[in-house]
Design an enzyme around this catalytic site. Structure first.
Site, PDB file in Angstrom:
ATOM      1  N   TYR A 113      54.108  23.983  98.662  1.00 53.42           N
ATOM      2  CA  TYR A 113      53.331  25.262  98.775  1.00 53.42           C
ATOM      3  C   TYR A 113      51.799  24.623  98.747  1.00 53.42           C
ATOM      4  CZ  TYR A 113      57.592  27.757  97.728  1.00 53.42           C
ATOM      5  OH  TYR A 113      58.899  28.421  97.938  1.00 53.42           O
ATOM      6  N   GLU A 132      69.713  20.518 108.356  1.00 49.29           N
ATOM      7  CA  GLU A 132      68.541  19.800 109.160  1.00 49.29           C
ATOM      8  C   GLU A 132      68.801  18.395 108.230  1.00 49.29           C
ATOM      9  OE1 GLU A 132      65.078  22.077 108.650  1.00 49.29           O
ATOM     10  OE2 GLU A 132      65.911  23.595 109.766  1.00 49.29           O
TER      11      GLU A 132
END
Length: 211
Positions: free
Chosen positions: A150, A208
């Protein structure tokens, strides 16, 4: 005044397309497709949506003429999502799969492991605030299989100290997966929160090869 429900919108569209015409209304089973075709032809449809099967349940995708405006993940309340679209985008909303075929096809390819990037225009009018838009712009550059914290996303958005605001922006993403907010994790390596739930976030990152 509260936003119209889907049934109210459908009733309004039925009335709108009920003008005298040589066309004959179809049987009930085909009514939705007929309504969508007529609404599109009469320029009465601003927001089209359709269901999308995913490995973790049924999602919903919605689009405007500008692009993909909403991806509602399987754990989200579809009725609430459609009501918000009717309130903040346009009440002229109807299930019209043909209008969102491209988005559904690309998402199907992604879940099948055949697509790493999306070639879709997005309509971010549901996202309010310039910093939030910068955060999503930064997310768009996070590639398949990559992750950022973040704090790193906040820095890319131009305010390294605004990691909490960046987290709020990530959580407000109206088009998850296409704008890959699932690729943002906590600085300690924990996966962190996700609008689609922790199971879906883990599934996407494993798909992924990021974890």
């Amino acid at each position: 005044m509260s936003a119209p429900t889907e049934s109210e919108v459908r009733a309004a569209l039925r009335a709108a397309v009920a003008a005298p015409t040589e066309a004959v209304a179809p049987a009930a089973d085909d009514l939705n497709a007929w309504l969508a075709e007529r609404a599109n032809g009469e320029d009465l449809l601003d927001v089209a949506y359709a269901p999308l099967d995913t490995p973790l349940g049924v999602a919903t995708v919605a689009a405007t003429e500008r692009g993909l405006v909403r991806v509602m993940l399987p754990n989200e309340d579809r009725d609430q999502g459609l009501e918000r679209l009717a309130r903040e985008v346009s009440p002229r909303i109807l299930e019209a799969p043909a209008r969102v075929d491209r988005a559904r096809r690309e998402l199907d390819e992604y879940f099948a492991g055949r697509r790493r990037d999306f070639d879709l225009e997005v309509d971010l009018r549901l996202l309010h605030g310039e910093f939030y838009r910068r955060v999503l712009g930064a997310l768009a550059g996070v590639g398949f299989g990559q992750t950022l914290t973040y704090g790193e996303v906040a820095a890319l958005a131009g305010n390294p100290r605004a990691h909490r605001a960046a987290g709020t922006a990530v959580g407000s993403n109206p088009v998850p997966i296409v704008v890959p907010c699932h690729r943002v994790i906590r600085s300690g390596g924990e996966l962190g929160n996700y609008g689609g739930g922790p199971e879906m976030k883990r599934f996407l990152l494993e798909l992924e090869g990021a974890i």
